[in-house]
Design an enzyme around this catalytic site. Structure first.
Site, PDB file in Angstrom:
ATOM      1  N   MET A 117       0.821  -1.205   0.000  1.00 55.29           N
ATOM      2  CA  MET A 117       0.000   0.000   0.000  1.00 55.29           C
ATOM      3  C   MET A 117       0.864   1.269   0.000  1.00 55.29           C
ATOM      4  O   MET A 117       0.658   2.182  -0.803  1.00 55.29           O
ATOM      5  CB  MET A 117      -0.938   0.003   1.200  1.00 55.29           C
ATOM      6  CG  MET A 117      -2.100  -0.971   1.088  1.00 55.29           C
ATOM      7  SD  MET A 117      -3.305  -0.481  -0.153  1.00 55.29           S
ATOM      8  CE  MET A 117      -4.009   0.986   0.610  1.00 55.29           C
ATOM      9  N   GLY A 118       1.838   1.334   0.917  1.00 57.00           N
ATOM     10  CA  GLY A 118       2.661   2.525   1.027  1.00 57.00           C
ATOM     11  C   GLY A 118       3.473   2.783  -0.226  1.00 57.00           C
ATOM     12  O   GLY A 118       3.567   3.918  -0.714  1.00 57.00           O
TER      13      GLY A 118
ATOM     14  N   ASN B 118      -5.249   1.817   9.329  1.00 55.45           N
ATOM     15  CA  ASN B 118      -6.584   1.577   9.903  1.00 55.45           C
ATOM     16  C   ASN B 118      -6.551   1.696  11.425  1.00 55.45           C
ATOM     17  O   ASN B 118      -6.925   0.778  12.144  1.00 55.45           O
ATOM     18  CB  ASN B 118      -7.105   0.189   9.500  1.00 55.45           C
ATOM     19  CG  ASN B 118      -7.676   0.167   8.101  1.00 55.45           C
ATOM     20  OD1 ASN B 118      -8.238   1.154   7.635  1.00 55.45           O
ATOM     21  ND2 ASN B 118      -7.511  -0.947   7.419  1.00 55.45           N
TER      22      ASN B 118
ATOM     23  N   SER C 212      -8.818   3.542   1.147  1.00 53.19           N
ATOM     24  CA  SER C 212      -9.461   2.311   0.698  1.00 53.19           C
ATOM     25  C   SER C 212      -9.218   2.100  -0.789  1.00 53.19           C
ATOM     26  O   SER C 212      -9.178   3.055  -1.563  1.00 53.19           O
ATOM     27  CB  SER C 212     -10.965   2.364   0.970  1.00 53.19           C
ATOM     28  OG  SER C 212     -11.590   1.182   0.502  1.00 53.19           O
ATOM     29  N   GLY C 213      -9.079   0.840  -1.148  1.00 53.11           N
ATOM     30  CA  GLY C 213      -8.912   0.502  -2.556  1.00 53.11           C
ATOM     31  C   GLY C 213      -7.941  -0.633  -2.793  1.00 53.11           C
ATOM     32  O   GLY C 213      -7.780  -1.092  -3.922  1.00 53.11           O
TER      33      GLY C 213
ATOM     34  N   LYS D  89     -13.645   5.682   7.929  1.00 53.35           N
ATOM     35  CA  LYS D  89     -13.030   4.489   7.337  1.00 53.35           C
ATOM     36  C   LYS D  89     -13.417   3.230   8.106  1.00 53.35           C
ATOM     37  O   LYS D  89     -13.628   2.162   7.518  1.00 53.35           O
ATOM     38  CB  LYS D  89     -11.509   4.650   7.318  1.00 53.35           C
ATOM     39  CG  LYS D  89     -10.741   3.435   6.758  1.00 53.35           C
ATOM     40  CD  LYS D  89     -11.210   3.045   5.374  1.00 53.35           C
ATOM     41  CE  LYS D  89     -10.255   2.128   4.637  1.00 53.35           C
ATOM     42  NZ  LYS D  89      -9.855   0.914   5.326  1.00 53.35           N
TER      43      LYS D  89
ATOM     44  N   HIS E 107     -16.824   2.361   6.967  1.00 52.35           N
ATOM     45  CA  HIS E 107     -16.650   1.816   5.613  1.00 52.35           C
ATOM     46  C   HIS E 107     -16.306   0.335   5.699  1.00 52.35           C
ATOM     47  O   HIS E 107     -16.885  -0.509   4.996  1.00 52.35           O
ATOM     48  CB  HIS E 107     -15.536   2.595   4.900  1.00 52.35           C
ATOM     49  CG  HIS E 107     -14.984   1.931   3.670  1.00 52.35           C
ATOM     50  ND1 HIS E 107     -14.150   0.832   3.724  1.00 52.35           N
ATOM     51  CD2 HIS E 107     -15.134   2.210   2.349  1.00 52.35           C
ATOM     52  CE1 HIS E 107     -13.820   0.457   2.498  1.00 52.35           C
ATOM     53  NE2 HIS E 107     -14.401   1.285   1.647  1.00 52.35           N
ATOM     54  N   ASN E 108     -15.360  -0.007   6.572  1.00 46.90           N
ATOM     55  CA  ASN E 108     -14.948  -1.403   6.691  1.00 46.90           C
ATOM     56  C   ASN E 108     -16.052  -2.275   7.282  1.00 46.90           C
ATOM     57  O   ASN E 108     -16.180  -3.448   6.931  1.00 46.90           O
ATOM     58  CB  ASN E 108     -13.677  -1.497   7.544  1.00 46.90           C
ATOM     59  CG  ASN E 108     -12.450  -1.000   6.799  1.00 46.90           C
ATOM     60  OD1 ASN E 108     -12.553  -0.373   5.754  1.00 46.90           O
ATOM     61  ND2 ASN E 108     -11.285  -1.257   7.354  1.00 46.90           N
TER      62      ASN E 108
ATOM     63  N   GLU F  46     -18.270  -3.034   4.542  1.00 45.57           N
ATOM     64  CA  GLU F  46     -17.546  -4.023   3.736  1.00 45.57           C
ATOM     65  C   GLU F  46     -17.751  -5.434   4.293  1.00 45.57           C
ATOM     66  O   GLU F  46     -18.012  -6.385   3.536  1.00 45.57           O
ATOM     67  CB  GLU F  46     -16.066  -3.656   3.715  1.00 45.57           C
ATOM     68  CG  GLU F  46     -15.153  -4.575   2.945  1.00 45.57           C
ATOM     69  CD  GLU F  46     -13.707  -4.144   3.095  1.00 45.57           C
ATOM     70  OE1 GLU F  46     -12.865  -5.003   3.435  1.00 45.57           O
ATOM     71  OE2 GLU F  46     -13.409  -2.948   2.889  1.00 45.57           O
ATOM     72  N   TYR F  47     -17.656  -5.596   5.607  1.00 48.92           N
ATOM     73  CA  TYR F  47     -17.900  -6.900   6.229  1.00 48.92           C
ATOM     74  C   TYR F  47     -19.306  -7.392   5.876  1.00 48.92           C
ATOM     75  O   TYR F  47     -19.510  -8.570   5.525  1.00 48.92           O
ATOM     76  CB  TYR F  47     -17.801  -6.793   7.756  1.00 48.92           C
ATOM     77  CG  TYR F  47     -16.434  -6.992   8.350  1.00 48.92           C
ATOM     78  CD1 TYR F  47     -15.350  -6.211   7.951  1.00 48.92           C
ATOM     79  CD2 TYR F  47     -16.218  -7.933   9.346  1.00 48.92           C
ATOM     80  CE1 TYR F  47     -14.106  -6.373   8.524  1.00 48.92           C
ATOM     81  CE2 TYR F  47     -14.973  -8.100   9.924  1.00 48.92           C
ATOM     82  CZ  TYR F  47     -13.918  -7.324   9.513  1.00 48.92           C
ATOM     83  OH  TYR F  47     -12.688  -7.494  10.078  1.00 48.92           O
TER      84      TYR F  47
ATOM     85  N   ARG G  86     -17.858 -14.481  10.761  1.00 48.99           N
ATOM     86  CA  ARG G  86     -16.416 -14.718  10.606  1.00 48.99           C
ATOM     87  C   ARG G  86     -15.862 -15.434  11.834  1.00 48.99           C
ATOM     88  O   ARG G  86     -15.043 -16.356  11.715  1.00 48.99           O
ATOM     89  CB  ARG G  86     -15.676 -13.396  10.391  1.00 48.99           C
ATOM     90  CG  ARG G  86     -15.915 -12.764   9.056  1.00 48.99           C
ATOM     91  CD  ARG G  86     -14.807 -11.799   8.698  1.00 48.99           C
ATOM     92  NE  ARG G  86     -15.140 -10.999   7.544  1.00 48.99           N
ATOM     93  CZ  ARG G  86     -14.302 -10.168   6.923  1.00 48.99           C
ATOM     94  NH1 ARG G  86     -13.058 -10.049   7.380  1.00 48.99           N
ATOM     95  NH2 ARG G  86     -14.674  -9.467   5.887  1.00 48.99           N
TER      96      ARG G  86
END
Length: 489
Positions: free
Chosen positions: A7-8, A95, A121-122, A175, A178-179, A182-183, A280
């Site tokens: 990511m970085g 995160n 995100s992405g 964020k 958002h996650n 997403e779950y 999960r």
């Protein structure tokens, strides 16, 4: 950039592609070497020495961290802080839990440093070619970085998928939610897979065709897009899907759990997301599940009916449940905005989620329009257009959940989405009984319809010695006559 993992490194290369001179720091020489190889010919420099890294950046410095959340962030900040000067900017792009971001912002402000947290995100592709970003905190520091982030962000209708979220830890809170969404969406798609495979008896090729067809319609979203690809992927030299070799135990990094935890703190119900988190967790008990499968055999789990009709109902159910999942997350954001004084703009959040991020979907356009037209909309399900979509898909959700339950197929997220909808549209619920029970066993009091004040009832003679809390009216006329007492009673 501190942290040159996938990511970085990709974010840094994205910045370099847009003409910004960048430097990266990582203790791992291999990561620095990768940056050099992939950034050849670009204004990119890599370092393993922190002092040399900091000295290479023009003051006031802007340094972003993309390292695992938790103690590592604190250790990196502690390592960097003595090397920095007042006015420098630190950005946490991981995160991190929003409470950690609040704490770090306060401490760094006292040290004369600017700090803000930013959700990104992405995945690796988004980082490289255009993510969705959710910065919050120090507004002036964000303004300094705004041209960079707007340049590298995903674009939808020409607009960058990045915007200032609000003060404090607003960016990381958005964020986190958002996650959580997403779950929920991932669990719904997984349950759909289970219904297609076991309930309808479809093979992998047929399931792939279903997902591909749905992704071309109103269900279009990034997660369905990658799912259709998963149902075509075979490792070289094999004749079957890699998916069939993957163990059915889902991992997590905690952001879904955080969403559920803070939602309970704010008393904002998100049952579909909660069900996804719990599912999960349950999946990890593989050995126990296998034991129970032997003790409680499933029998015939085929869904009755004609295949085309069942697929149409399932498409409705998935669409309905996706709407409910987004609605739960958006409502949580509204509650948090009021509680934490974030001043979140829900239309803006929906707008920047439309591109680059993991939960991007066609439906986010409907969410954006709803809050763009009415910024004070109390709940997404109150929007007339969304209500029309929801009513149209509800029959399929009911049919799918009912058939799945009858066949013994697990659909916790589907069922939670439907129950959430039914509970929210119930004007007169059964919660009055819960209040009566609480008052009966614990003198917790209740309120009456159309009558101001707080009340307590002595429900039986056994409760004569229970005193009402201060300021509470003891109601001497319970709704039902008391049972006549005897010596025996």
């Amino acid at each position: 950039m501190i942290g040159l993992g996938t990511m970085g490194r990709n974010l840094l290369l994205n910045m370099a592609d847009h003409g910004f001179a960048v430097a990266g720091y990582d203790k791992n020489q291999k990561q620095v070497d990768l940056l050099g190889q992939e950034g050849a010919g670009k204004p990119v420099a890599g370092f393993t020495d922190p002092a040399a890294f900091v000295q290479s950046i023009r003051a006031p410095r802007a340094i972003m961290l993309l390292v695992p959340a938790g103690a590592i962030v604190d250790s990196v900040i502690a390592e960097m802080q003595p090397l920095l000067s007042p006015g420098d900017i630190l950005i946490d792009g991981g995160n991190s839990h929003f409470t950690d971001t609040e704490r770090r912002a306060t401490a760094l402000e006292a040290a004369g440093l600017h700090f803000f947290g930013m959700g990104v995100s992405g995945g690796e592709e988004g980082a490289r070619f255009g993510p969705s970003m959710m910065p919050g905190g120090d507004r002036e520091a964000y303004k300094t970085m705004q041209p960079v982030f707007e340049a590298i962000a995903a674009k939808v209708d020409g607009a960058p998928c990045v915007a200032y979220m609000g003060p404090g830890a607003a960016g990381h809170f958005v964020k986190m939610v958002h996650n959580g969404i997403e779950y929920g969406l991932m669990q719904l798609i997984a349950e759909t897979y289970g219904l297609l495979k076991t309930g309808l008896g479809l093979d992998n090729a047929a399931i792939q065709a279903v997902f591909a067809g749905w992704n071309a319609g109103r269900l279009q979203c990034f997660l369905l897009d990658i799912t259709k690809d998963i149902f075509e992927f075979k490792n070289p030299g094999t004749d079957h899907l890699l998916l069939d070799d993957i163990k059915d135990e889902a991992r997590s990094k905690g952001t879904g759990k955080w969403t559920s935890q803070v939602a309970m703190d704010l008393q904002s119900p998100i049952p579909t997301i909660d069900a996804a988190v719990a599912s999960r967790d349950l999946s990890k008990y593989k050995a126990l599940r296998e034991q129970l499968a032997g003790l409680y055999p499933s029998g015939n789990q085929t869904l009755p009916g004609e295949r085309a009709a069942l697929l149409a109902q399932l498409e409705q159910a998935l669409y309905f449940s996706m709407i409910a999942t987004y609605a739960q997350g958006i409502h949580l954001l509204a509650q948090a905005s009021a509680e934490f004084k974030y001043d979140l703009h829900l239309a803006t959040i929906a707008r920047i989620w439309r591109g680059g991020c993991i939960i991007r979907s066609a439906f986010l356009n409907d969410i954006f329009r709803a809050f763009e037209q009415d910024e004070n909309l109390a709940h997404l399900l109150l929007d007339p257009h969304v209500a029309e979509l929801t009513r149209g898909a509800a029959p399929g959700a009911r049919a799918t959940v009912g058939a799945a339950v009858a066949a013994g197929l697990p659909v916790p997220a589907f069922a939670a989405a439907l129950s959430y909808f039914d509970a929210f549209r119930t004007a007169r619920s059964s919660a009055n009984l819960i209040q009566a029970q609480r008052d009966y066993f614990g003198a917790h009091t209740y309120e009456l319809i159309g009558q101001p004040g707080v009340f307590h009832t002595q429900w039986t003679g056994l409760r004569d010695k229970v005193e009402a809390p201060a300021g509470v009216v003891v109601n001497q006329t319970p709704a039902t006559p008391p049972v006549a007492e005897t010596k025996e009673s």
